[in-house]
Design an enzyme around this catalytic site. Structure first.
Site, PDB file in Angstrom:
ATOM      1  N   HIS A 158       0.858  -1.185   0.000  1.00  0.00           N
ATOM      2  CA  HIS A 158       0.000   0.000   0.000  1.00  0.00           C
ATOM      3  C   HIS A 158       0.894   1.234   0.000  1.00  0.00           C
ATOM      4  CE1 HIS A 158      -2.851   2.954   1.707  1.00  0.00           C
ATOM      5  NE2 HIS A 158      -3.823   2.130   1.339  1.00  0.00           N
TER       6      HIS A 158
ATOM      7  N   ASP B   4       2.907  -4.324   8.123  1.00  0.00           N
ATOM      8  CA  ASP B   4       1.630  -3.639   7.897  1.00  0.00           C
ATOM      9  C   ASP B   4       0.531  -4.686   8.041  1.00  0.00           C
ATOM     10  OD1 ASP B   4      -0.697  -2.568   6.862  1.00  0.00           O
ATOM     11  OD2 ASP B   4       0.189  -1.875   4.986  1.00  0.00           O
TER      12      ASP B   4
ATOM     13  N   GLN C  67      -4.753  -5.177   6.883  1.00  0.00           N
ATOM     14  CA  GLN C  67      -5.714  -6.125   6.327  1.00  0.00           C
ATOM     15  C   GLN C  67      -5.681  -7.475   7.046  1.00  0.00           C
ATOM     16  OE1 GLN C  67      -7.953  -5.400   4.125  1.00  0.00           O
ATOM     17  NE2 GLN C  67      -7.220  -3.386   3.492  1.00  0.00           N
TER      18      GLN C  67
ATOM     19  N   LYS D  16     -10.976  -0.925   9.988  1.00  0.00           N
ATOM     20  CA  LYS D  16     -11.143  -2.112   9.149  1.00  0.00           C
ATOM     21  C   LYS D  16     -11.581  -3.333   9.970  1.00  0.00           C
ATOM     22  CE  LYS D  16      -7.546  -0.532   5.933  1.00  0.00           C
ATOM     23  NZ  LYS D  16      -8.395  -0.100   4.823  1.00  0.00           N
TER      24      LYS D  16
ATOM     25  N   CYS E  88      -4.729   2.466  -3.813  1.00  0.00           N
ATOM     26  CA  CYS E  88      -3.521   2.984  -3.155  1.00  0.00           C
ATOM     27  C   CYS E  88      -2.357   2.006  -3.318  1.00  0.00           C
ATOM     28  CB  CYS E  88      -3.773   3.271  -1.681  1.00  0.00           C
ATOM     29  SG  CYS E  88      -5.003   4.550  -1.394  1.00  0.00           S
TER      30      CYS E  88
END
Length: 410
Positions: free
Chosen positions: A122, A199, A202, A225, A365
């Protein structure tokens, strides 16, 4: 199996029509909807405990502080961190990754050092490292992907060298759905003397995270999220690394002593939480964690793997539709990214919206990944615990309508 009817009843926003059709929300990778439990927790704070934290001795302040710090401990347990000192509340994944790049990177990266990321990242896990590399004269390197959008450990080993100081990688791709082998990559990074930044934006909504088992050095995720409010996120960092980092935001809350020309900082975690913190957001995040843990992350993951398999099988019946990412549903989270031949993804999404179906269209993104895929944009349907096979059936029907409409037009 998840009780779809019961779970869906927790989400008031889903009980509506869009353009005369029942809402089918397939954009949870962008942001998840909020259950009543989270909405009510935030409402309760503002109705009964609204006060600043850590500053006063009155009852409301003490209640607010207890709830805020209680949320921090819920996060600690949620990702199995060793201490609440390792849990920093931030605005989101983007802020957390920027904090690592600025706070850790500026202190530890020298000219000629290497920073390693992947093509699937991302933008929030690309641009901070680009800027750091430019500032320090470091080398930014990319791990290439396999044809199916996965990562091979052979290419990881070939890219990370003794010059590598930072490796940063998403645990789950927001475009391909790929689940990356973070534990193994972390081991390779450490063998070469580099730190590992993860990261997990997700990942946190869908999979169990154990930072001690992963042995990663930093990990970031966002609340919105995973059924929590927008504007709240988490930076996890190993205590020794955080203690040696300088804060990047200065002001109230994070100080110990302020003199005319010198100041000292509070201990962890407050050293990195300057100003009035995101109190209601943290409380909402704590409520979201309670909600997800009651349902069970393993149950959610199993449900999403089944939906991903069903979606890929059904979408494959549409002529001219290309699916990106791993074909094995166990190698991906619950999203499917696709394109229809000769139809722009924005047009696809517009037709779907006219039928009450919300999907994401664009570059997500992730423009370097779009270039790697040799496309300018894609459409993405992302699933969560409140979706079922009927939602996918609606998506397939809507795509057939879109295909027929644009075939007639052109």
């Amino acid at each position: 199996m998840l009780n779809h009817k019961e779970i869906r009843s927790y989400f008031p926003i889903l009980d509506q029509e869009i353009n005369g059709h029942p809402l089918v929300y397939l954009d949870s990778a962008a942001t998840a909807q909020k259950p009543r439990q989270v909405i009510e927790a935030i409402e309760h704070y503002y109705k009964t405990n609204n006060a600043n934290v850590h500053r006063g001795v009155h009852t409301l302040g003490n209640r607010a502080t207890d709830d805020y710090e209680g949320a921090r401990d819920k996060v600690r347990k949620f990702i199995n961190a060793a201490s609440t000192k390792e849990i920093i509340f931030m605005r989101g994944t983007t802020t957390a990754l920027n904090t690592v790049a600025s706070g850790y990177g500026r202190q530890n990266i020298q000219e000629g050092d290497e920073i390693v990321i992947t093509y699937m990242e991302h933008h929030s896990n690309i641009i901070p490292w680009q800027q750091l590399a430019k500032e320090k004269g470091a080398v930014l390197k990319y791990i290439d992907l396999e044809a199916d959008g996965t990562i091979s450990l052979e290419k990881v080993r070939a890219t990370i060298t003794a010059k590598t100081k930072i490796v940063s990688m998403m645990m789950v791709s927001n475009v391909l759905g790929t689940i990356n082998p973070i534990k193994e990559v972390t081991k390779i990074a450490h063998e070469n003397g580099a730190i590992m930044v993860v990261d997990a934006a997700q990942t946190a909504p869908h999979l169990v995270i154990d930072v001690q088992d992963l042995d990663c050095d930093f990990l970031a995720f966002s609340g919105h999220k995973m059924c929590a409010p927008t504007g709240i996120g988490v930076l996890y960092g190993k205590q020794t690394l955080l203690e040696n980092m300088e804060p990047v935001e200065f002001g109230g809350e994070m100080i110990d002593f302020v003199g005319l020309y010198e100041s000292t900082w509070k201990e962890l975690p407050w050293k990195f939480e300057g100003g009035t913190p995101i109190i209601a957001g943290a409380i909402g995040l704590g409520a979201a964690i309670d909600f997800l843990e009651e349902i069970g992350l393993d149950n959610i993951a199993q449900h999403e793997h089944q939906l991903a398999r069903y979606a890929m099988d059904e979408l494959a019946t549409i002529d001219g539709l290309t699916i990106f990412g791993p074909q094995d549903e166990m190698k991906r989270c619950g999203l499917v990214t696709f394109n229809l031949d000769d139809v722009h993804p924005h047009d696809v999404a517009t037709v779907l919206d006219m039928n009450g179906i919300a999907v994401r269209a664009g570059h997500h993104c992730a423009q370097p990944l779009m270039k790697w895929l040799d496309v300018t944009a894609t459409a993405r349907a992302s699933f969560y615990l409140y979706n079922n096979e009927e939602d996918i059936d609606a998506l397939v029907k809507g795509l057939r309508v879109a295909k027929e409409y644009f075939n007639d037009v052109f």
